[in-house]
Design an enzyme around this catalytic site. Structure first.
Site, PDB file in Angstrom:
ATOM      1  CG  HIS A 110     -30.185  15.841  -9.109  1.00 17.93           C
ATOM      2  ND1 HIS A 110     -30.898  16.377  -8.059  1.00 17.93           N
ATOM      3  CD2 HIS A 110     -30.728  16.369 -10.228  1.00 17.93           C
ATOM      4  CE1 HIS A 110     -31.826  17.191  -8.529  1.00 17.93           C
ATOM      5  NE2 HIS A 110     -31.750  17.197  -9.847  1.00 17.93           N
ATOM      6  CG  ASP A 148     -28.969  17.273  -4.707  1.00 17.59           C
ATOM      7  OD1 ASP A 148     -29.111  16.702  -5.809  1.00 17.59           O
ATOM      8  OD2 ASP A 148     -28.551  18.440  -4.601  1.00 17.59           O
ATOM      9  CG  ASP A 163     -35.343  19.348  -9.740  1.00 17.73           C
ATOM     10  OD1 ASP A 163     -34.477  18.655 -10.294  1.00 17.73           O
ATOM     11  OD2 ASP A 163     -35.155  20.534  -9.412  1.00 17.73           O
ATOM     12  CD  GLU A 205     -28.790  19.440 -10.460  1.00 19.85           C
ATOM     13  OE1 GLU A 205     -28.830  20.043 -11.549  1.00 19.85           O
ATOM     14  OE2 GLU A 205     -29.629  19.623  -9.552  1.00 19.85           O
ATOM     15  CD  GLU A 206     -31.941  20.993  -7.204  1.00 14.29           C
ATOM     16  OE1 GLU A 206     -31.641  22.151  -7.530  1.00 14.29           O
ATOM     17  OE2 GLU A 206     -32.861  20.349  -7.750  1.00 14.29           O
ATOM     18  CD  GLU A 266     -32.187  17.795 -13.746  1.00 11.75           C
ATOM     19  OE1 GLU A 266     -33.344  18.126 -13.401  1.00 11.75           O
ATOM     20  OE2 GLU A 266     -31.181  17.929 -13.022  1.00 11.75           O
ATOM     21  CG  HIS A 305     -36.459  24.288  -7.226  1.00 15.69           C
ATOM     22  ND1 HIS A 305     -35.399  25.120  -7.447  1.00 15.69           N
ATOM     23  CD2 HIS A 305     -36.016  23.045  -7.513  1.00 15.69           C
ATOM     24  CE1 HIS A 305     -34.341  24.421  -7.862  1.00 15.69           C
ATOM     25  NE2 HIS A 305     -34.709  23.142  -7.909  1.00 15.69           N
TER      26      HIS A 305
END
Length: 360
Positions: free
Chosen positions: A70, A72, A94, A127-128, A151, A329
């Site tokens: 992903h 995003d 991430d 995805e987030e 991931e 994050h």
């Protein structure tokens, strides 16, 4: 199989540039176009699809391998910079690092591998976000035989499973009353709901944290306009494989039935855990050992696009990518580029081995 020196430089520049392009969920267009252009310049059949995904394909063999990452990120401005062998920036771990490792590895494959397999790289959108828009779109377009999910697992790690999810929103509304009077406030009733949910979660204890419900408070608020009290809370639940979101929902409705509360549910994701021994895990384990590593199997307490696609793609699946997922994050998100290089080499070797196991 090792990556050539020129590929190492290109691969690092790819991830640096991708991380430098902001792409909060819903705003992935610029980075998707950049990735498509990079892939086209290196012989991929590439395009941006209807969900905004960056899609690139190489190879024409009978085996279809999906590499779903992903592109995003969550919000948060981290100045993008390279200090020594470390890339700082939102999305470096991430999970642009993982997807760029996928793309760089497929770009490095020789023609012999391309004759044995078709490799599809998808940099998915949202995805987030609860929508998982990119994965939900692409899983209806393809039927792969093997799936890699991008991931962070650490370059020696192979992630086989993720917990499920359920989000519970609780609202209590009742007439206002003087605090000297009898009875409970809306906030009292909301607190009681949380205490019960927390106790229920603790009572589900299974094998380790992966087998137990984890409950957290995501939001709490209360207030009054002088006539009505309103208290609202959002509780996040991480669910083990033995408990589906539907089962958890039914148990919570029964648990809180006597409270003057309205419950709504969202974020339904079923837990998933894939087998340890199959062609995909064997190829990755051999490749990790070739690079001097020791393969480690993992399960994660979060969710990923693995949860989304598992039911429609019931095939060998592993989540793999460089980086420490503890940095996801966070304001200190950063990627060790030497580890990224190793992950690219592992992937290139494993993919070539898989293609050789299924010759045209």
């Amino acid at each position: 199989m090792g990556a050539a020196p020129e590929l190492k430089g290109e691969a690092r520049e790819l991830v640096r540039q991708a991380v430098a392009i902001p792409s909060v969920s819903g705003e992935e267009g610029p980075v998707a176009r950049f990735l498509v252009e990079w892939m086209m310049e290196r012989g991929f059949r590439a395009h941006v699809d209807d969900a905004g995904n960056a899609v690139g394909e190489r190879g024409h063999g009978p085996l279809t391998v999906m590499l779903l990452g992903h592109i995003d990120t969550v919000p948060g401005d981290i100045p993008v910079r390279v200090e020594g062998d470390v890339l700082h920036g939102r999305g470096s771990v991430d999970a642009k690092g993982s997807f760029c490792a996928f793309v760089a590895a497929v770009a490095a494959l020789p023609e012999t591998a391309l004759a044995g397999a078709r490799f599809i790289c998808v940099g998915a959108t949202e995805e987030e976000a609860p929508s998982s828009r990119g994965a939900r779109h692409v899983m209806r377009q393809y039927s792969p035989a093997l799936v890699l999910i991008g991931e962070p697992s650490g370059w020696e790690g192979l992630t086989l499973g993720y917990k499920g999810r359920l989000v519970v929103r609780v609202r209590v509304g009742k007439d206002n009353f003087h605090t000297a009077g009898e009875g409970t406030s809306a906030a009292d009733d909301l607190a009681e709901a949380w205490f019960r949910v927390r106790e229920w979660a603790a009572g589900t204890a299974g094998e380790g944290i992966f087998g137990t419900v984890q409950a957290t408070i995501q939001h709490l608020s209360s207030g009054t306009d002088g006539l009505m009290q309103v208290a609202e809370g959002t509780f996040g639940l991480r669910l083990p494989p033995q408990l589906t979101p539907a089962q958890a929902e039914a148990e919570l409705l029964d648990l809180l039935a006597d409270l003057p509360a309205t419950l709504t549910f969202g974020g339904h994701e079923v837990a998933v855990r894939h087998p340890r021994d199959n062609a995909l895990t064997r190829a990755l384990r051999v490749a990790i050992r070739e690079q001097g590593g020791r393969p480690v199997f993992k399960v994660k307490t979060g969710t990923s696009d693995m949860n989304v696609v598992a039911e429609r793609w019931p095939v060998p699946t592993v989540a793999y990518g460089p980086g420490d997922s503890a940095l996801d994050h966070t304001p200190n998100e950063h990627l060790d580029l030497a580890e990224y290089d190793r992950a690219v080499r592992v992937l290139a070797s494993a993919l070539a081995r898989l293609a050789g196991d299924h010759p045209a």
